[in-house]
Enzyme design. Structure first.
Site, PDB file in Angstrom:
ATOM      1  N   SER A   1       0.865  -1.180   0.000  1.00 46.39           N
ATOM      2  CA  SER A   1       0.000   0.000   0.000  1.00 46.39           C
ATOM      3  C   SER A   1       0.899   1.227   0.000  1.00 46.39           C
ATOM      4  O   SER A   1       2.088   1.129   0.348  1.00 46.39           O
ATOM      5  CB  SER A   1      -0.836  -0.020   1.289  1.00 46.39           C
ATOM      6  OG  SER A   1      -1.512   1.194   1.472  1.00 46.39           O
TER       7      SER A   1
ATOM      8  N   TYR B   1      -1.695  -0.671  10.666  1.00 44.16           N
ATOM      9  CA  TYR B   1      -1.750  -0.942   9.219  1.00 44.16           C
ATOM     10  C   TYR B   1      -0.399  -0.590   8.593  1.00 44.16           C
ATOM     11  O   TYR B   1       0.146  -1.368   7.807  1.00 44.16           O
ATOM     12  CB  TYR B   1      -2.881  -0.131   8.579  1.00 44.16           C
ATOM     13  CG  TYR B   1      -3.139  -0.447   7.108  1.00 44.16           C
ATOM     14  CD1 TYR B   1      -3.507  -1.728   6.706  1.00 44.16           C
ATOM     15  CD2 TYR B   1      -3.034   0.546   6.131  1.00 44.16           C
ATOM     16  CE1 TYR B   1      -3.751  -2.014   5.359  1.00 44.16           C
ATOM     17  CE2 TYR B   1      -3.282   0.278   4.793  1.00 44.16           C
ATOM     18  CZ  TYR B   1      -3.645  -1.011   4.412  1.00 44.16           C
ATOM     19  OH  TYR B   1      -3.882  -1.285   3.086  1.00 44.16           O
TER      20      TYR B   1
END
Ligand SMILES: NC(=O)c1ccc[n+]([C@@H]2O[C@H](COP(=O)([O-])OP(=O)(O)OC[C@H]3O[C@@H](n4cnc5c(N)ncnc54)[C@H](OP(=O)(O)O)[C@@H]3O)[C@@H](O)[C@H]2O)c1
Length: 254
Positions: free
Chosen positions: A149, A162
């Site tokens: 990501s 995350y």
């Protein structure tokens, strides 16, 4: 010129929605037989029917990749039923955002178990088969594409765990890349920016509100945009390895 994937087999985790679903369609269109892994079997059955309707070959694998046994079985069934494994797309993931202070620990456990351990279990089971595929026709190269990501590159307040999992995916991918490069397994990292999928919908309502505020006016990527990027990575000639690909929406600043 791009190589096609005819005669090869790809396993895609998290194939029941979003980027994984679009990637399965893309790789099947490029000629790969595809194994579809995720927990929602009904979604996988519908996707397999769509791929078969377009002339492709698809295998449904109802799998929770946070179980080491199920992750390993998904890889072994891919090889026993489709004959080999040339490409693993480690895509299944969760993004549960919010401050560290007061965070529900279950959210952290879910992300570590899925984004990190699930990916590691699949990678561990797949590497021996990728090594075999890389030594054989038709391509003499094999691919592991790990989906990170922007959060694997850019750290943000409110995204600590995350961020930690996706940075971990990046570190693991680069180390493994060095380990298997000479045996012609390409380990690639694809890092999407904001993409219109179900991902944010698993957050608590107040966090979903914050995500909407941050990205509300940004035109998001389509899942197919990332699937195309993955298709590009795995169709390079044998000598070319795209180690890392960061793909943001044009309007996404950070
Ligand atoms: N969308 C974005 O903006 C964005 C940005 C950067 C990175 N990413 C990354 O892209 C990847 C795909 O996300 P997405 O955006 O396509 O979201 P998504 O639509 O929510 O897809 C997540 C997929 O993971 C699967 N999954 C969840 N838990 C699982 C488990 N225990 N075992 C097996 N599969 C599991 C889900 O299927 P089941 O629920 O059926 O199991 C689903 O197919 C993730 O790694 C995410 O971090 C997305």
């Amino acid at each position: 010129m791009a190589d096609r994937l005819d005669g090869t087999v790809a396993l895609i985790t998290g194939a029941s929605s979003g980027i994984g679903e679009a990637t399965a369609v893309e790789l099947a269109a490029l000629g790969a037989s595809v194994a579809l892994a995720a927990r929602r079997a009904d979604r996988l059955v519908a996707l397999a029917a769509k791929i078969r309707g377009q002339g492709g070959t698809a295998l449904v694998l109802a799998t929770d990749v946070t179980s080491q046994q199920q992750a390993s079985e998904a890889v072994e069934r891919t090889v026993s039923e489709l004959g080999r494994l040339d490409t693993l797309v480690n895509n299944a993931g969760a993004m549960l955002l919010g401050p560290v202070v007061g965070a529900p620990l279950a959210e952290w456990q879910r992300m570590v178990e899925l984004n990190l351990l699930g990916l590691l279990y699949c990678a561990h089971a797949a590497v021996p088969h990728l090594l075999s595929a890389a030594a054989e026709d038709p391509r003499h190269v094999a691919d592991m594409v790990n989906i990170s990501s922007v959060a694997g590159r850019v750290v943000r307040n409110g995204s600590a765990v995350y961020n930690a999992t996706k940075h971990g995916v990046g570190a693991f991918s680069e180390s493994l890349r060095q380990e298997v490069a000479r045996q012609h397994i390409r380990v690639s990292l694809v890092e999407p920016g904001a993409t219109a999928t179900e991902l944010a919908s698993h957050n608590r309502p107040e966090i979903q509100g914050q995500i909407r505020q941050r990205f509300g006016s940004t035109q998001r990527l389509h899942a197919a945009d990332i699937a195309e990027a993955i298709g590009f990575v795995v169709t390079r000639p044998r000598r070319v390895a795209v180690n890392e690909m960061l793909v943001r929406p044009t309007e996404q600043e950070a």
